[in-house]
Design an enzyme around this catalytic site. Structure first.
Site, PDB file in Angstrom:
ATOM      1  N   ASN A  99       0.842  -1.189   0.000  1.00 43.79           N
ATOM      2  CA  ASN A  99       0.000   0.000   0.000  1.00 43.79           C
ATOM      3  C   ASN A  99       0.882   1.246   0.000  1.00 43.79           C
ATOM      4  O   ASN A  99       1.729   1.416   0.874  1.00 43.79           O
ATOM      5  CB  ASN A  99      -0.917  -0.029   1.226  1.00 43.79           C
ATOM      6  CG  ASN A  99      -1.952   1.075   1.221  1.00 43.79           C
ATOM      7  OD1 ASN A  99      -1.644   2.231   1.475  1.00 43.79           O
ATOM      8  ND2 ASN A  99      -3.198   0.712   0.954  1.00 43.79           N
ATOM      9  N   CYS A 130      -7.528   7.787   1.720  1.00 42.40           N
ATOM     10  CA  CYS A 130      -7.550   7.737   3.180  1.00 42.40           C
ATOM     11  C   CYS A 130      -8.154   9.020   3.747  1.00 42.40           C
ATOM     12  O   CYS A 130      -7.645  10.118   3.497  1.00 42.40           O
ATOM     13  CB  CYS A 130      -6.140   7.552   3.736  1.00 42.40           C
ATOM     14  SG  CYS A 130      -6.092   7.532   5.541  1.00 42.40           S
ATOM     15  N   LYS A 165      -6.919   2.336  -4.950  1.00 37.73           N
ATOM     16  CA  LYS A 165      -7.969   2.183  -3.939  1.00 37.73           C
ATOM     17  C   LYS A 165      -8.944   3.354  -4.022  1.00 37.73           C
ATOM     18  O   LYS A 165      -8.572   4.510  -3.808  1.00 37.73           O
ATOM     19  CB  LYS A 165      -7.353   2.106  -2.544  1.00 37.73           C
ATOM     20  CG  LYS A 165      -8.326   1.651  -1.462  1.00 37.73           C
ATOM     21  CD  LYS A 165      -7.586   1.266  -0.199  1.00 37.73           C
ATOM     22  CE  LYS A 165      -8.489   0.530   0.777  1.00 37.73           C
ATOM     23  NZ  LYS A 165      -7.740   0.030   1.954  1.00 37.73           N
ATOM     24  N   THR A 192     -12.818   3.435   3.522  1.00 38.98           N
ATOM     25  CA  THR A 192     -13.823   3.730   4.539  1.00 38.98           C
ATOM     26  C   THR A 192     -14.672   4.952   4.194  1.00 38.98           C
ATOM     27  O   THR A 192     -14.241   5.851   3.475  1.00 38.98           O
ATOM     28  CB  THR A 192     -13.149   3.976   5.898  1.00 38.98           C
ATOM     29  OG1 THR A 192     -12.169   5.013   5.746  1.00 38.98           O
ATOM     30  CG2 THR A 192     -12.476   2.712   6.404  1.00 38.98           C
ATOM     31  N   GLY A 242     -15.121  -4.344   2.347  1.00 42.42           N
ATOM     32  CA  GLY A 242     -16.169  -3.588   3.031  1.00 42.42           C
ATOM     33  C   GLY A 242     -17.106  -4.515   3.767  1.00 42.42           C
ATOM     34  O   GLY A 242     -18.027  -5.072   3.180  1.00 42.42           O
TER      35      GLY A 242
END
Length: 305
Positions: A99, A130, A165, A192, A242
């Site tokens: 990542n 993020c 992502k 998220t 998720g």
């Protein structure tokens, strides 16, 4: 031949199950529970150019059907990760997805160029989504042109395939996916949702950062919808995440068009969850009357025709 193997750009997966970045540290800690070689892949914790100490505490708050976190990409820096954390994982027969995070474009490019040379890193996950850092992070993940340009620059220096992502905190995730797909080898989705929890007595936010990223079962319906929409619009490899807790969740994501699935928050509740899901999948395939998990790929789209 295995009933669970999946092939993606740069990734020859024994099965479609892997821990999500940020929920499995750098992986070696979990080797006390099971052989990490059983995993399809490992998405390791984010790497940045320099060490990051993360946000102030408290950083985590439990919510109904999930949790909110604002860790702030805490990590020891890319060179420490290459020299120490990735070397610890070389003993396991499992591909690593690194990542990559940063504050500015140059940071992402620097990290990608270096970490993609590690022998066990088979793909990169570009973290443009993020919500828990004040600079960089999600700012790259809400503008299609900015995201596409960053992806192009990282792709130009990476020695392995690049997956991006996606943030769910956008108006049109299909528009984002289409822009990024011009340069990316694949997508991971979703990161998220931005959330907030307050103390009922004082009214103050529980997390020091005020807001954080909501994850866990509460976000699965949102993630399923977004994977479905992106798969309907474009043909690109997708690793979905998720709210994954069990084998049925994996089947659900593959049904809407994911090729593989990452398990996040559930690792905090049960460190054995990834192995348990992998072990459970063949039984579920038997119940569904299919020989290989790929037979379920995109079936939701087929029944909607």
């Amino acid at each position: 031949m295995s009933r669970l193997n999946v092939e993606l750009p740069g990734l020859d997966l024994k099965n479609p199950v892997m821990p999500a970045s940020g929920c499995f540290a750098f992986g070696a800690e979990f080797s006390q529970f099971y052989d990490l070689s059983e995993l399809g892949a490992i998405m390791i914790k984010a790497a940045t150019k320099e060490a990051r100490y993360g946000n102030e505490t408290p950083r985590v708050a439990e919510t109904d059907s999930g949790m909110i976190n604002a860790i702030g990409l805490q990590n020891p820096g890319v060179h420490h990760i290459i020299e120490h954390e990735l070397k610890k994982l070389e003993q396991f027969d499992v591909p690593i997805i690194a990542n990559v995070a940063g504050s500015v474009e140059e940071d992402y490019v620097y990290v990608a160029e270096h970490i993609s040379k590690a022998p066990n890193v088979k793909a990169l996950e570009l973290n443009i989504s993020c919500p828990n850092v004040k600079e960089g992070g999600m700012q790259f993940g809400v503008d299609p042109q900015v995201a596409a340009e960053l992806t192009r620059k990282v792709k130009a220096v990476s020695e392995v395939p690049v997956y991006v992502k996606l943030s769910p905190n956008v108006t049109n995730i299909v528009e984002m996916a289409k822009a990024i797909a011009e340069y990316a080898d694949g997508l991971t989705m979703i990161n998220t949702l931005v959330g907030l929890r307050i103390d009922g007595k004082s009214g103050k936010p529980i997390i020091a950062n005020t807001i954080g990223g909501l994850s866990g079962p509460a976000i699965k319906p949102v993630a399923l919808r977004m994977v479905y929409e992106v798969r309907k619009a474009i043909d690109i490899p997708i690793i979905a995440m998720g709210g994954v807790q069990n084998a049925q969740d994996v089947i659900d994501y593959i049904s809407v068009g994911a090729n593989a699935v990452a398990v996040g928050t559930a690792n905090f509740q049960n460190p054995m969850v990834c192995k348990e899901i992998i072990d459970e999948l063949p039984t579920l395939l038997d119940k569904l009357g299919v020989d290989h998990i790929n037979e379920l790929y995109g079936r939701t789209h087929e029944v909607m025709k």
